[in-house]
Design an enzyme around this catalytic site. Structure first.
Site, mmCIF file in Angstrom:
data_model
loop_
_atom_site.group_PDB
_atom_site.id
_atom_site.type_symbol
_atom_site.label_atom_id
_atom_site.label_comp_id
_atom_site.label_asym_id
_atom_site.label_seq_id
_atom_site.Cartn_x
_atom_site.Cartn_y
_atom_site.Cartn_z
ATOM 1 N N HIS A 190 0.799 -1.274 -0.096
ATOM 2 C CA HIS A 190 0.099 0.001 -0.099
ATOM 3 C C HIS A 190 0.883 1.279 -0.076
ATOM 4 C CE1 HIS A 190 -3.304 -2.742 0.706
ATOM 5 N NE2 HIS A 190 -3.988 -1.836 -0.128
ATOM 6 N N GLU A 433 -11.814 -9.165 -6.161
ATOM 7 C CA GLU A 433 -10.486 -9.265 -5.835
ATOM 8 C C GLU A 433 -10.048 -10.767 -4.915
ATOM 9 O OE1 GLU A 433 -9.277 -5.989 -3.317
ATOM 10 O OE2 GLU A 433 -10.984 -6.121 -2.268
ATOM 11 N N ASP A 457 -5.040 -7.562 -5.126
ATOM 12 C CA ASP A 457 -5.365 -8.819 -4.369
ATOM 13 C C ASP A 457 -5.732 -10.107 -5.182
ATOM 14 O OD1 ASP A 457 -4.996 -8.033 -1.431
ATOM 15 O OD2 ASP A 457 -6.625 -6.558 -1.927
ATOM 16 N N CYS A 504 -9.733 -1.613 -11.062
ATOM 17 C CA CYS A 504 -9.022 -0.564 -10.377
ATOM 18 C C CYS A 504 -7.900 -1.184 -9.847
ATOM 19 C CB CYS A 504 -10.014 0.256 -9.080
ATOM 20 S SG CYS A 504 -10.631 -1.175 -8.010
#
Ligand code: PEP
Ligand code: MG
Length: 575
Positions: A190, A433, A457, A504
């Protein structure tokens, strides 16, 4: 001095040149030493406390300037805590039975924090963490150690760290951060994602002994596109890097002005190109780069930047501000995606062997209905008159999706009975995901108005490769045939049910993937804003037939390496 070169994983494009700030969260141990008199120990505590107060005031001033009074208010609370009579009384008690100021401080803060944590209440749990935080600050001062926290960066610097948590990254001051380099982490950890969102050059996975080679204040250049870091560069290298930086900037400016038009394939078919953003400033930035909407509004940073969850009013204000900035363009608001590598301090997280497989995202929302309802209320209220959508992360079956939708319906009923206005017909969808969701798209379509592929993910879970682990970063292959099959299956199954399917995950912004995804028929590509101009440029060079041919050729290959090689050739030919 001769220059030294190091190589890591290129995580966010951009060249940075400047001094290093080594971020080392200090290990504080209480030394064993002879105790002074009670008065002497208390005087030492008093002096350290006064210095802590000055530090906290400095932090308050700088955060207030950057982000406003509300964001800075935590540092007022910390200053008040320093003078809390309960804390002071306990320290006095311990000092009077012969402890040093350091021992008394640690014992007093531990006792007080344990007491607060024992009350089964989120607010008290958050207070307990604050008490510990304040205690650590005073202890560090008593031990005579400098402040190596990120708040201590005083001049524009490149941050070097073993690793940065998302909250560390969120607390970076953009005007003082030229870029960052971490020893740990992978392309989709992240902190790397946030770097791309903020347009900060970043290199991750540099190797565990990074901090042994570099010292505070050392001069370096870094290239987030190649993953190269040069320590003590000579004048020639600096000049060359400055030239490359200027060249890239001017290329980007050319593509950027073209990107203000809607994305179209070579034959003129419209394809949506949107941005992933986390706050108002990056929404503004996204429009400049040509975003036609927000395909992923990451709300998690709101939940990570403080020691308590954001209030409904705060969320309402921020969401509305972002919808207004996007003025009529669609915005997909993802509900809180915390847990995994993003645990906030105020929730009771268990020790987890596999946090990414644990208490995360929609699982937390369903277990913490008040937290979830507060967010849904804020979104529904802010969405009036805007093209907003709600999206749930990490859904893996229909039952979870139905329960989450039930919460949305319950919130609507509450708002209605309280005569509060809200956007009643807001579309609600999910991220695809987990492999389970990808396989079940036809079933999930019953309760999902749209789908958005989260390839970060999806890759991690399909290939069983931790997205943040530098040691297995080479195995994190979003172009792996298994991942591509799940992506294709999701798009086909979604379309068969008449649903819109976007993406995304980071893959949507990678030029090596865009032709394949276009060939699969993906409806929307959502990416970090800086990737938009090049993505639109590439889409404009492809016809649908050509994209389908590329996708089918790629799918006939058996390994990620073969697909990567093929796509490299495709991009070279299109250039
Ligand atoms: C993803 O998993 O692809 C995604 C976009 O979500 P995040 O990276 O926040 O987990
Ligand atoms: Mg995800």
């Amino acid at each position: 001095m001769t220059e030294k070169s190091f190589k890591g994983i290129p995580a966010s494009d951009g060249i940075a040149i400047g001094p290093v700030f080594c971020y080392i969260p200090a290990e504080l141990t209480v030394p064993v030493r002879a105790t002074g008199s009670a008065e002497e120990e208390l005087a030492r505590f008093d002096a350290a406390r006064e210095r802590a107060r000055v530090e906290l005031q400095g932090l308050y001033d700088s955060i207030e300037k950057r982000a406003g009074k509300e964001e800075a208010s935590i540092f007022v609370a910390h200053q008040e805590m320093l003078y809390d009579p309960a804390l002071e009384g306990k320290i006095r008690e311990f000092v009077e039975i012969g402890q040093t100021a350091e021992q008394a401080l640690v014992n007093a803060t531990d006792e007080l924090a344990d007491l607060l944590a024992s009350v089964n209440d989120e607010l008290f749990a958050a207070r307990a963490l604050d008490v510990k935080d304040v205690g650590r600050r005073v202890l560090r001062i008593l031990l005579g150690l400098p402040d190596t926290a990120l708040g201590a960066v005083a001049e524009p610097s490149i941050i070097l760290a073993e690793d940065l948590t998302p909250s560390d990254t969120a607390s970076l001051n953009p005007s003082l951060t030229l870029g960052f380099i971490t020893a740990q982490g992978g392309l989709t950890s992240h902190s790397a994602i946030l770097a791309r969102t903020l347009g900060l050059p970043a290199i991750v996975g540099m190797g565990i002994n990074l901090l042994d080679h570099v010292y505070n204040g050392a001069f370096i250049v870094m290239d987030g596109r190649s993953g190269e870091m040069i320590l003590e560069p000579n004048q020639e290298t600096i000049t060359r890097c400055k030239q490359i930086k200027a060249q890239r900037e001017s290329q980007l400016q050319i593509l950027k002005s073209a990107a203000l038009k809607d994305a179209r394939t070579a034959e003129g078919r419209r394809v949506e190109v949107a941005a992933n953003v986390g706050e108002t400033a990056s929404a503004l930035n996204a429009i400049e780069y040509g975003a036609e909407g927000i395909g992923l509004l990451r709300t998690e940073f709101l939940y990570l930047e403080d020691t308590q969850p954001p209030s409904e009013e705060k969320q309402f204000r921020i969401y509305r501000e972002i919808f207004e900035v996007m003025s009529g363009r669609p915005v997909i608001v993802r509900t809180l995606d915390i847990g995994g590598d993003k645990p906030p301090s105020y929730l009771p997280f268990p020790d987890e062997l596999n946090p990414f497989l644990g208490w995360r995202a929609i699982r937390i929302s369903l277990d913490e209905p008040e937290l979830f309802k507060t967010q849904i209320r804020a979104i529904l209220r802010a969405a009036i008159g805007h093209r907003a959508r709600i999206m749930f992360p990490m859904v893996s079956d229909l039952d979870e999706l139905r329960r989450a939708r039930d919460v949305v319906e319950a919130v609507k009923r509450d708002l209605k009975s309280a005569s509060v206005e809200f956007a009643a017909d807001i579309p609600v969808g999910i991220m695809v995901e987990t492999p389970a969701a990808a396989v079940l798209v036809d079933v999930l379509a019953e309760a999902s108005d749209f789908f958005s592929l989260g390839t970060n993910d999806l890759t991690q879970y399909t290939l069983a490769v931790d997205r943040g682990n530098a040691k297995v970063a080479a195995l994190f292959q979003p172009l792996h045939p298994a991942v591509l099959r799940l992506i294709r299956q999701t798009i086909e199954a979604g379309h068969a049910k008449g649903k819109w399917v976007g993406m995304c995950g980071e893959l949507a912004g990678m030029t090596k993937a865009i032709p394949i995804l276009l060939g699969f028929g993906l409806d929307e590509f959502s990416m970090n804003p800086r990737a938009i101009p090049e993505a639109k440029h590439l889409i404009g060079k492809l016809t649908d037939d050509k994209a389908r041919e590329i996708a089918s050729q790629a799918m006939s290959l058996g390994t990620a390496a073969e697909i990567e090689k093929y796509m490299k050739a495709v991009l070279a030919e299109l250039d």
